[in-house]
Design a protein around this motif. Structure first.
Motif, PDB file in Angstrom:
ATOM      1  N   GLU A  60       0.836  -1.207   0.000  1.00 26.82           N
ATOM      2  CA  GLU A  60       0.000   0.000   0.000  1.00 26.82           C
ATOM      3  C   GLU A  60       0.863   1.246   0.000  1.00 26.82           C
ATOM      4  O   GLU A  60       0.582   2.208  -0.729  1.00 26.82           O
ATOM      5  CB  GLU A  60      -0.925  -0.009   1.208  1.00 26.82           C
ATOM      6  N   ARG A  61       1.921   1.248   0.778  1.00 32.27           N
ATOM      7  CA  ARG A  61       2.779   2.434   0.881  1.00 32.27           C
ATOM      8  C   ARG A  61       3.453   2.758  -0.445  1.00 32.27           C
ATOM      9  O   ARG A  61       3.696   3.929  -0.740  1.00 32.27           O
ATOM     10  CB  ARG A  61       3.851   2.217   1.960  1.00 32.27           C
ATOM     11  N   ILE A  62       3.769   1.737  -1.234  1.00 26.51           N
ATOM     12  CA  ILE A  62       4.477   1.976  -2.496  1.00 26.51           C
ATOM     13  C   ILE A  62       3.521   1.965  -3.682  1.00 26.51           C
ATOM     14  O   ILE A  62       3.962   1.970  -4.828  1.00 26.51           O
ATOM     15  CB  ILE A  62       5.610   0.956  -2.701  1.00 26.51           C
ATOM     16  N   ASP A  63       2.223   1.951  -3.398  1.00 26.92           N
ATOM     17  CA  ASP A  63       1.194   2.018  -4.449  1.00 26.92           C
ATOM     18  C   ASP A  63       1.386   0.915  -5.479  1.00 26.92           C
ATOM     19  O   ASP A  63       1.330   1.151  -6.695  1.00 26.92           O
ATOM     20  CB  ASP A  63       1.220   3.397  -5.127  1.00 26.92           C
ATOM     21  N   LEU A  64       1.596  -0.298  -4.997  1.00 26.87           N
ATOM     22  CA  LEU A  64       1.758  -1.444  -5.879  1.00 26.87           C
ATOM     23  C   LEU A  64       0.480  -1.665  -6.688  1.00 26.87           C
ATOM     24  O   LEU A  64      -0.626  -1.451  -6.198  1.00 26.87           O
ATOM     25  CB  LEU A  64       2.079  -2.684  -5.052  1.00 26.87           C
ATOM     26  N   GLN A  65       0.633  -2.087  -7.910  1.00 30.17           N
ATOM     27  CA  GLN A  65      -0.498  -2.285  -8.800  1.00 30.17           C
ATOM     28  C   GLN A  65      -1.511  -3.248  -8.181  1.00 30.17           C
ATOM     29  O   GLN A  65      -1.139  -4.272  -7.588  1.00 30.17           O
ATOM     30  CB  GLN A  65      -0.022  -2.827 -10.149  1.00 30.17           C
ATOM     31  N   ALA A  66      -2.819  -2.941  -8.343  1.00 31.04           N
ATOM     32  CA  ALA A  66      -3.895  -3.717  -7.720  1.00 31.04           C
ATOM     33  C   ALA A  66      -3.827  -5.188  -8.117  1.00 31.04           C
ATOM     34  O   ALA A  66      -4.014  -6.095  -7.277  1.00 31.04           O
ATOM     35  CB  ALA A  66      -5.254  -3.126  -8.076  1.00 31.04           C
ATOM     36  N   GLU A  67      -3.572  -5.460  -9.381  1.00 32.94           N
ATOM     37  CA  GLU A  67      -3.497  -6.841  -9.858  1.00 32.94           C
ATOM     38  C   GLU A  67      -2.366  -7.597  -9.170  1.00 32.94           C
ATOM     39  O   GLU A  67      -2.493  -8.786  -8.848  1.00 32.94           O
ATOM     40  CB  GLU A  67      -3.287  -6.828 -11.372  1.00 32.94           C
ATOM     41  N   VAL A  68      -1.269  -6.911  -8.914  1.00 35.06           N
ATOM     42  CA  VAL A  68      -0.133  -7.543  -8.257  1.00 35.06           C
ATOM     43  C   VAL A  68      -0.436  -7.752  -6.774  1.00 35.06           C
ATOM     44  O   VAL A  68      -0.091  -8.788  -6.193  1.00 35.06           O
ATOM     45  CB  VAL A  68       1.130  -6.687  -8.439  1.00 35.06           C
ATOM     46  N   ARG A  69      -1.118  -6.798  -6.157  1.00 37.43           N
ATOM     47  CA  ARG A  69      -1.522  -6.981  -4.756  1.00 37.43           C
ATOM     48  C   ARG A  69      -2.388  -8.218  -4.591  1.00 37.43           C
ATOM     49  O   ARG A  69      -2.292  -8.941  -3.597  1.00 37.43           O
ATOM     50  CB  ARG A  69      -2.283  -5.751  -4.257  1.00 37.43           C
ATOM     51  N   ASP A  70      -3.258  -8.453  -5.566  1.00 39.61           N
ATOM     52  CA  ASP A  70      -4.112  -9.643  -5.508  1.00 39.61           C
ATOM     53  C   ASP A  70      -3.272 -10.913  -5.520  1.00 39.61           C
ATOM     54  O   ASP A  70      -3.570 -11.882  -4.802  1.00 39.61           O
ATOM     55  CB  ASP A  70      -5.087  -9.653  -6.684  1.00 39.61           C
ATOM     56  N   GLU A  71      -2.219 -10.922  -6.335  1.00 38.16           N
ATOM     57  CA  GLU A  71      -1.329 -12.085  -6.381  1.00 38.16           C
ATOM     58  C   GLU A  71      -0.654 -12.291  -5.023  1.00 38.16           C
ATOM     59  O   GLU A  71      -0.550 -13.427  -4.534  1.00 38.16           O
ATOM     60  CB  GLU A  71      -0.263 -11.903  -7.468  1.00 38.16           C
ATOM     61  N   LEU A  72      -0.214 -11.214  -4.410  1.00 33.58           N
ATOM     62  CA  LEU A  72       0.451 -11.317  -3.112  1.00 33.58           C
ATOM     63  C   LEU A  72      -0.524 -11.757  -2.033  1.00 33.58           C
ATOM     64  O   LEU A  72      -0.155 -12.516  -1.125  1.00 33.58           O
ATOM     65  CB  LEU A  72       1.081  -9.969  -2.744  1.00 33.58           C
ATOM     66  N   GLN A  73      -1.757 -11.299  -2.120  1.00 31.58           N
ATOM     67  CA  GLN A  73      -2.763 -11.704  -1.144  1.00 31.58           C
ATOM     68  C   GLN A  73      -3.036 -13.205  -1.242  1.00 31.58           C
ATOM     69  O   GLN A  73      -3.204 -13.880  -0.222  1.00 31.58           O
ATOM     70  CB  GLN A  73      -4.060 -10.920  -1.347  1.00 31.58           C
ATOM     71  N   ARG A  74      -3.054 -13.727  -2.457  1.00 27.05           N
ATOM     72  CA  ARG A  74      -3.269 -15.160  -2.631  1.00 27.05           C
ATOM     73  C   ARG A  74      -2.135 -15.958  -1.984  1.00 27.05           C
ATOM     74  O   ARG A  74      -2.366 -16.999  -1.362  1.00 27.05           O
ATOM     75  CB  ARG A  74      -3.381 -15.509  -4.121  1.00 27.05           C
ATOM     76  N   ILE A  75      -0.911 -15.471  -2.145  1.00 23.15           N
ATOM     77  CA  ILE A  75       0.226 -16.150  -1.509  1.00 23.15           C
ATOM     78  C   ILE A  75       0.090 -16.071   0.003  1.00 23.15           C
ATOM     79  O   ILE A  75       0.305 -17.058   0.715  1.00 23.15           O
ATOM     80  CB  ILE A  75       1.555 -15.522  -1.974  1.00 23.15           C
ATOM     81  N   CYS A 105      10.699   1.237  -5.978  1.00 24.14           N
ATOM     82  CA  CYS A 105      11.384   0.605  -7.104  1.00 24.14           C
ATOM     83  C   CYS A 105      10.655  -0.667  -7.530  1.00 24.14           C
ATOM     84  O   CYS A 105      10.612  -0.995  -8.720  1.00 24.14           O
ATOM     85  CB  CYS A 105      12.838   0.300  -6.760  1.00 24.14           C
ATOM     86  N   PHE A 106      10.066  -1.376  -6.572  1.00 18.62           N
ATOM     87  CA  PHE A 106       9.347  -2.605  -6.910  1.00 18.62           C
ATOM     88  C   PHE A 106       8.176  -2.294  -7.844  1.00 18.62           C
ATOM     89  O   PHE A 106       7.965  -2.980  -8.843  1.00 18.62           O
ATOM     90  CB  PHE A 106       8.851  -3.295  -5.638  1.00 18.62           C
ATOM     91  N   THR A 107       7.423  -1.256  -7.521  1.00 25.75           N
ATOM     92  CA  THR A 107       6.286  -0.857  -8.352  1.00 25.75           C
ATOM     93  C   THR A 107       6.767  -0.426  -9.732  1.00 25.75           C
ATOM     94  O   THR A 107       6.169  -0.778 -10.757  1.00 25.75           O
ATOM     95  CB  THR A 107       5.527   0.290  -7.670  1.00 25.75           C
ATOM     96  N   ARG A 108       7.849   0.333  -9.760  1.00 24.30           N
ATOM     97  CA  ARG A 108       8.385   0.823 -11.036  1.00 24.30           C
ATOM     98  C   ARG A 108       8.871  -0.341 -11.908  1.00 24.30           C
ATOM     99  O   ARG A 108       8.576  -0.402 -13.110  1.00 24.30           O
ATOM    100  CB  ARG A 108       9.531   1.792 -10.768  1.00 24.30           C
TER     101      ARG A 108
END
Length: 292
Positions: free
Chosen positions: A23-38, A114-117
């Protein structure tokens, strides 16, 4: 920052969850969903894997720990499991280190963005989200590379020091793909870095600032107008070495295109000029310089 209550005493815990870092680095929503699944899968690591994640935040072990973690994770085609555990390290180990040193939260956020970028750059190159820059991001996790304004500054020693530097430690400068490199923004970023290191890393004050980049290629003098911000940035450095055969330009100018020269895109004037230069036998490569 979270609070825990132990025996009636409130204790501040300077750690962040993967979701909080995302959330702090404004990670893409689709990628957040992948991380939530993990996260919801309850994925755990072996003791070796846990030690590797912890080691990502250790400047002396980060590279070895990255190699070890990559082996432990095995097949990870989109890089989501590596991303998950790197963001876990950012929240559990890197953020507490920032807090211990006293580095402001906004530097943590800007640096870890940098991760988001990188994930966004992956989509531009391949048409889908993915994370493949884990070979680089242990520098940020080990609190040795910081984004300060438009530019990034790395406390470098050992193998990370350009051979031409002539000293065992330097500050390496890096140019993020979204950086504004006009004179004012560069001046502000460099000045901020000097204040930052004087305050938080005084042992690194006075060391040379080095940069290795395609932006420092002498060939660009033939490809860009005199008032180009790229040339203005290049002229800040005394060029000490060039590598005309380096192919960095494919990644940064042509978004990693592996196409034959004649099929490279021509969407920008730099792409057009560089393509014609390359087709005529020219070489771009990279330059390594010391900040004047």
């Amino acid at each position: 920052m979270q609070d825990r209550i132990d025996s009636g005493i409130t204790v501040s815990i300077t750690t962040l969850t993967v979701a909080q870092v995302a959330e702090r680095i404004d990670l893409q929503a689709e990628v957040r969903d992948e991380l939530q699944r993990i996260d919801e899968s309850g994925e755990t690591l072996t003791d070796e894997g846990k030690e590797a994640v912890r080691g990502l935040a250790d400047p002396q072990q980060c590279c070895e720990s990255w190699t070890s973690l990559k082996t432990v994770l095995g097949d990870d085609p989109d890089g989501w499991h590596m991303l998950y555990w790197m963001l876990f390290a950012a929240g559990q180990y890197t953020f507490p280190e920032y807090c211990r040193i006293g580095i402001p939260d906004n530097v943590f956020d800007a640096t870890m963005a940098c991760f988001t970028r990188f994930i966004g750059e992956h989509r531009v190159s391949y048409g889908r989200y993915g994370f493949d820059r884990d070979f680089w991001t242990y520098r940020q996790l080990s609190a040795r590379l910081f984004r300060l304004g438009e530019l990034e500054f790395e406390l470098a020693e050992g193998d990370n020091v350009p051979a031409v530097a002539g000293t065992p430690r330097v500050v390496n400068m890096h140019i993020p793909s979204d950086a504004r490199i006009d004179p004012d923004h560069c001046d502000q970023s460099i000045a901020r870095s000097r204040s930052f290191f004087a305050r938080f890393f005084p042992d690194w004050v006075g060391l040379p600032y080095m940069c290795e980049s395609w932006l420092l290629s002498p060939a660009l003098e033939q490809l860009l107008p005199e008032n180009s911000h790229i040339l203005g940035f290049q002229h800040r450095f005394a060029i000490l070495e060039t590598n005309p055969d380096a192919s960095d330009w494919r990644e940064w100018v042509f978004q990693r295109s592996s196409a034959p020269l004649e099929d490279l895109p021509e969407r920008t004037s730099l792409q057009r000029n560089m393509k014609q230069f390359l087709l005529s036998g020219g070489k771009v490569g990279t330059g390594t310089g010391r900040l004047r």
